[in-house]
Design a protein around this motif. Structure first.
Motif, PDB file in Angstrom:
ATOM      1  N   SER A   1      -3.390  -7.717  25.687  1.00 33.27           N
ATOM      2  CA  SER A   1      -2.182  -7.788  24.733  1.00 33.27           C
ATOM      3  C   SER A   1      -1.796  -6.817  23.921  1.00 33.27           C
ATOM      4  CB  SER A   1      -2.697  -9.104  23.702  1.00 33.27           C
ATOM      5  OG  SER A   1      -1.445  -9.540  22.902  1.00 33.27           O
ATOM      6  N   ASN A   2      -0.545  -6.526  23.821  1.00 31.49           N
ATOM      7  CA  ASN A   2       0.044  -5.508  22.892  1.00 31.49           C
ATOM      8  C   ASN A   2      -0.296  -4.255  23.492  1.00 31.49           C
ATOM      9  OD1 ASN A   2       0.174  -7.450  19.605  1.00 31.49           O
ATOM     10  ND2 ASN A   2       1.590  -7.402  21.530  1.00 31.49           N
ATOM     11  N   VAL A   3      -0.551  -4.012  24.685  1.00 32.10           N
ATOM     12  CA  VAL A   3      -1.025  -2.920  25.380  1.00 32.10           C
ATOM     13  C   VAL A   3       0.577  -2.013  25.331  1.00 32.10           C
ATOM     14  CG1 VAL A   3      -1.505  -1.370  27.389  1.00 32.10           C
ATOM     15  CG2 VAL A   3      -2.753  -3.631  26.844  1.00 32.10           C
TER      16      VAL A   3
ATOM     17  N   ALA B   1       6.309   0.541   8.810  1.00 32.33           N
ATOM     18  CA  ALA B   1       6.461  -0.691   9.596  1.00 32.33           C
ATOM     19  C   ALA B   1       6.257  -1.855   8.923  1.00 32.33           C
ATOM     20  CB  ALA B   1       5.545  -0.650  10.801  1.00 32.33           C
ATOM     21  N   GLU B   2       7.236  -1.891   7.915  1.00 31.18           N
ATOM     22  CA  GLU B   2       7.347  -3.009   7.023  1.00 31.18           C
ATOM     23  C   GLU B   2       7.978  -4.129   7.817  1.00 31.18           C
ATOM     24  OE1 GLU B   2       5.932  -3.569   4.153  1.00 31.18           O
ATOM     25  OE2 GLU B   2       4.994  -1.552   3.878  1.00 31.18           O
TER      26      GLU B   2
ATOM     27  N   SER C   1      14.631  -3.875  11.916  1.00 31.34           N
ATOM     28  CA  SER C   1      13.888  -4.985  12.280  1.00 31.34           C
ATOM     29  C   SER C   1      14.395  -5.616  13.768  1.00 31.34           C
ATOM     30  CB  SER C   1      14.155  -6.273  11.142  1.00 31.34           C
ATOM     31  OG  SER C   1      15.553  -6.578  11.526  1.00 31.34           O
ATOM     32  N   SER C   2      15.197  -4.720  14.345  1.00 30.04           N
ATOM     33  CA  SER C   2      16.188  -5.355  15.334  1.00 30.04           C
ATOM     34  C   SER C   2      15.166  -5.699  16.713  1.00 30.04           C
ATOM     35  CB  SER C   2      17.132  -4.568  15.971  1.00 30.04           C
ATOM     36  OG  SER C   2      18.126  -4.489  14.762  1.00 30.04           O
ATOM     37  N   TYR C   3      14.327  -4.667  16.990  1.00 28.70           N
ATOM     38  CA  TYR C   3      13.663  -4.571  18.303  1.00 28.70           C
ATOM     39  C   TYR C   3      12.386  -5.815  17.969  1.00 28.70           C
ATOM     40  CZ  TYR C   3      15.101  -0.455  20.772  1.00 28.70           C
ATOM     41  OH  TYR C   3      15.845   0.230  21.476  1.00 28.70           O
ATOM     42  N   TYR C   4      11.969  -5.880  16.750  1.00 32.13           N
ATOM     43  CA  TYR C   4      10.805  -6.937  16.706  1.00 32.13           C
ATOM     44  C   TYR C   4      11.598  -8.090  16.571  1.00 32.13           C
ATOM     45  CZ  TYR C   4       8.970  -2.560  14.711  1.00 32.13           C
ATOM     46  OH  TYR C   4       8.445  -1.274  14.132  1.00 32.13           O
TER      47      TYR C   4
ATOM     48  N   TRP D   1       1.327   6.072  16.113  1.00 29.37           N
ATOM     49  CA  TRP D   1       1.869   5.391  15.075  1.00 29.37           C
ATOM     50  C   TRP D   1       2.592   4.032  15.490  1.00 29.37           C
ATOM     51  CZ3 TRP D   1       7.021   3.295  14.822  1.00 29.37           C
ATOM     52  CH2 TRP D   1       7.420   2.699  13.526  1.00 29.37           C
ATOM     53  N   TRP D   2       3.190   3.819  16.702  1.00 26.28           N
ATOM     54  CA  TRP D   2       3.506   2.409  17.214  1.00 26.28           C
ATOM     55  C   TRP D   2       2.343   1.668  17.703  1.00 26.28           C
ATOM     56  CZ3 TRP D   2       7.895  -0.133  17.408  1.00 26.28           C
ATOM     57  CH2 TRP D   2       7.966  -0.998  18.393  1.00 26.28           C
ATOM     58  N   VAL D   3       1.309   2.175  18.281  1.00 25.94           N
ATOM     59  CA  VAL D   3       0.039   1.465  18.536  1.00 25.94           C
ATOM     60  C   VAL D   3      -0.607   0.825  17.388  1.00 25.94           C
ATOM     61  CG1 VAL D   3      -2.252   1.625  19.410  1.00 25.94           C
ATOM     62  CG2 VAL D   3      -0.406   2.358  20.601  1.00 25.94           C
ATOM     63  N   ARG D   4      -0.706   1.623  16.191  1.00 29.74           N
ATOM     64  CA  ARG D   4      -1.092   1.250  15.109  1.00 29.74           C
ATOM     65  C   ARG D   4      -0.604   0.133  14.466  1.00 29.74           C
ATOM     66  NH1 ARG D   4      -1.121   5.769  12.933  1.00 29.74           N
ATOM     67  NH2 ARG D   4       0.766   5.801  11.324  1.00 29.74           N
ATOM     68  N   HIS D   5       0.743   0.113  14.310  1.00 29.26           N
ATOM     69  CA  HIS D   5       1.440  -0.970  13.653  1.00 29.26           C
ATOM     70  C   HIS D   5       1.821  -2.145  14.501  1.00 29.26           C
ATOM     71  CE1 HIS D   5       2.227   1.352  10.016  1.00 29.26           C
ATOM     72  NE2 HIS D   5       2.484   2.445  10.713  1.00 29.26           N
ATOM     73  N   ILE D   6       1.880  -2.065  16.064  1.00 32.61           N
ATOM     74  CA  ILE D   6       1.889  -3.058  16.733  1.00 32.61           C
ATOM     75  C   ILE D   6       0.453  -3.777  16.839  1.00 32.61           C
ATOM     76  CG2 ILE D   6       2.199  -3.839  19.296  1.00 32.61           C
ATOM     77  CD1 ILE D   6       4.775  -3.239  17.704  1.00 32.61           C
TER      78      ILE D   6
END
Length: 700
Positions: free
Chosen positions: A420-422, A369-370, A338-341, A397-402
């Motif tokens: 946003s979130n690009v 990405a829970e 969870s650190s980065y989030y 994967w990162w795009v999908r979960h972000i």
């Protein structure tokens, strides 16, 4: 010539975006473009021209803003304090490994920098003197960097993971007047004593600094020797009436810092960064590329010892009046994925920057990405990755979960409005100091005005960068000058180069080695900067960086000289000779493979374990050398002049691992090979080695 197969999906339909329009203007009218950009810097003496070239034959020695004078620290701190940002947070030190978050306003950071500058000045440090910083991700490291800039001194930050021998090389080369060190660093939950490593380095050095100042951290209290002092006594203990409030005026092309990067010989290359051009480009890219304005929060999850730490943890955000996050932790394990989030959410980060390796680790530890679902990241405008090529599946994967957008099977990700979130890749080097390619997200809030993200690419060339791809004439010939470089068609792999002159902020030389500066970067392709990478520009204008063209390993964004590993391996009494090449790794991008010839027939496991231990102690654990990647052979393939044919070995490993081919005939035989029968021996040894890895399901 080799074609590069791309899954194109939807194409950009030939649309010319604002980014390319700006780039073309910067190439056609560099004087006008950069004279406009430099206005965002506060000069002590404003430049009257942008570009100065000594002669047509010395394009690589171009100087930017040659008559300008400034102070970079003043631009990063003083001007913001005096213009109303004194109470704004300048720096956030988020340290999950110590359980603390510390914030510094611009006024507080300036006060600390002045005190550090006073200490340096009291110890004889002035304009042009060098200061070596060996501290890790602590606020005092940024304070030290800015204090050097304030005095016109040249800092050299060394990554804390380097062992004594590598640190000693840097001390001997830059000959610092003062060394500033932490007693230790904290990597994950492990305390790494730095001071003993520094002591070991100084024992190897002829040059001795006049002063060593140590930041004593609670996790490890270091023993101090003669002439050594704690940061608390030397800096924090300075009384208010002794604080030096001035700063040094430097010319635009005076060095701001030396940053060492691995070369193809054992001696690292000391990249010299010009003060003025660097400040102009960082100020420009903070807004145009990274979409982070004054008062907004920028977080680069890196180490200050790498170029990202210099450009976009220390100088870029502060020059821009933004808030910089200095994170002392890992993507996982401090305490969990969870650190980065958490950091992005807690500090309201606008722009986030990390390495693809970190995303790979997050996907491995938290595939669904829970942890991400616990945090609101809607305020994050842009996220960038760099350091090595980001695999498309990791990027998706990162795009999908972000973002919640599933681009499975797609080549492009369309940027929505509002922006946003690009999540975008970009590509640059220690030598360049800022991006050569990427998507300039800050140019518009209208997603339709920005190029789509293309998975697997590093974006498009940016302002001032005349990027070309040159034909590979003979991939086994590493030395000949290509007198008339030939460009390849779109979609064809070649050497990635930049046509001279280079944009502002790129290195101006190598410390104490101007001849090597020319030979390493400009000799092979006259009129071009040789990036050392191979790649392709596709039909839509996106740049795909594929691999290094030389013998520098790129392990999880850490560039490591193969020769620095070889030097240690051959010191083992059982090793007659060796060579080191890279092999692909699903998480770290690449890891080293040691091919060694033993003096005796007994190729025991103990020899491999001894080599691994020696590399960890002498170079550093981040080299990621494992005993499973040490291969013993009877002899190495060489040219008639005795040069080991590393490219042939790399081609074999790639063929066996990637192409899964069993045909030796597909591997070209270099014309200069001394004995072509050795080729079959090496192929057999590598085949057996890789078969053994696959049987044991080993990816190290």
């Amino acid at each position: 010539m080799r074609a590069y197969s791309l899954t194109t999906g939807a194409v950009t339909s030939g649309k010319v975006y604002k980014q390319e329009t700006i780039r073309q203007r910067s190439l056609q009218d560099p004087e006008g473009f950069w004279m406009e950009a430099q206005k965002d810097i506060d000069w002590i003496v404003s430049p009257t021209r942008a570009l100065s070239i000594p002669s047509p034959s010395l394009l690589h020695k171009a100087q930017w803003f040659p008559d300008g004078k400034l102070n970079v620290c003043y631009n990063a701190l003083d001007r913001h304090v005096s213009s109303g940002r004194a109470g704004q947070t300048a720096l956030i030190h988020d340290s999950p490994v110590t359980g603390s978050v510390t914030k510094f306003t611009y006024a507080q950071l300036l006060d600390r920098v002045k005190r550090a500058a006073t200490m340096l000045r009291d110890n004889g440090v002035g304009k042009g003197d060098r200061v070596l910083i060996y501290m890790g991700a602590v606020p005092e490291a940024i304070v030290a960097m800015l204090a050097c800039a304030r005095l016109g001194a040249i800092h050299s930050v060394v990554f804390g993971g380097f062992a004594s021998a590598e640190l000693a090389k840097r001390i001997e080369d830059c000959r610092p007047k003062v060394v500033l060190a932490s007693s230790c660093g904290i990597e994950g939950m492990k305390v790494v004593p730095y001071k003993p490593l520094l002591d070991g380095a100084l024992e190897m050095c002829v040059h001795q600094p006049g002063k060593v100042v140590v930041l004593q951290r609670p996790q490890f209290q270091a023993s101090l020797g003669s002439g050594e002092e704690t940061w608390r006594d030397a800096v924090d203990g300075i009384s208010d009436d002794r604080v030096f409030h001035g700063f040094e005026t430097v010319s635009a092309n005076d060095p701001l810092y030396i940053l060492y990067t691995s070369g193809t010989t054992g001696m690292p290359k000391g990249v010299v960064r010009p003060s003025g051009g660097h400040a102009v480009v960082l100020q420009y890219t903070m807004n145009s590329m990274y979409a982070c304005g004054p008062g907004q929060v920028y977080w680069a999850a890196s180490d200050l010892g790498w170029i990202l730490g210099h450009s976009y943890m220390c100088y870029g955000p502060l020059l821009n009046g933004s808030t910089s996050v200095l994170y002392e932790g890992k993507p996982v394990g401090t305490p969990d994925p969870s650190s980065y989030y958490r950091v992005m959410a807690e500090h309201r980060v606008t722009t986030f920057f990390t390495a693809p390796t970190a995303l790979t680790i997050l996907r491995r530890e938290d595939p669904d990405a829970e942890y991400r679902k616990q945090y609101d990241l809607s305020h994050v405008k842009a996220m960038f990755v760099a350091g090595e090529r980001c695999p498309p599946e990791i990027h998706r994967w990162w795009v999908r979960h972000i973002t919640g957008v599933d681009d499975a099977g797609k080549a492009l990700h369309l940027i929505q409005t509002p922006v946003s979130n690009v999540v975008s890749d970009n590509w640059w080097q220690t030598e360049t100091g800022s991006p050569l390619t990427g998507l300039e997200i800050g140019l518009s809030d209208d997603g339709a005005q920005l190029p789509p993200v293309k998975y697997g690419s590093a974006g498009m060339p940016v302002q001032g960068v005349d990027l070309r791809v040159l034909r590979i004439r003979d991939e086994f010939d590493e030395d000949d000058v290509d007198v008339i470089p030939e460009e390849v068609a779109r979609g064809v792999i070649g050497y990635v180069v930049v046509k001279l002159p280079l944009p502002p902020g790129v290195m101006t030389t190598l410390w104490n080695d101007d001849d090597r500066f020319f030979d390493e970067y400009f000799r092979r392709f006259p009129g071009y900067y040789d990036t050392g990478d191979t790649g392709v520009i596709d039909t839509d204008g996106y740049v795909h960086i594929l691999s290094r063209a030389d013998d520098v390993l790129n392990v999880a964004a850490h560039r490591i000289s193969t020769s620095s590993i070889e030097e240690v391996v051959v010191e083992n009494n059982e090793i007659a000779e060796c060579c080191v090449v890279a092999r692909a790794h699903p998480i770290k991008g690449s890891v080293p493979v040691v091919m060694a010839v033993c003096k005796h027939q007994d190729h025991g496991e103990q020899v491999k374990e001894d080599i691994v231990e020696a590399i960890r102690n002498r170079v550093g654990a981040f080299t990621s050398l494992y005993k499973e990647n040490i291969v013993f052979v009877d002899r190495l393939p060489k040219t008639r002049s005795g040069k080991v044919l590393r490219k042939m070995i790399r081609s074999m490993i790639s063929a066996l691992l990637v192409s899964k081919t069993s045909k030796l005939a597909n591997i070209p035989t270099p014309a200069t090979i001394e004995d072509d029968s050795v080729k079959e021996e090496i192929w057999a040894a590598l085949s057996d080695w890789i078969t053994g890895l696959e049987k044991r399901d080993i990816i190290t």
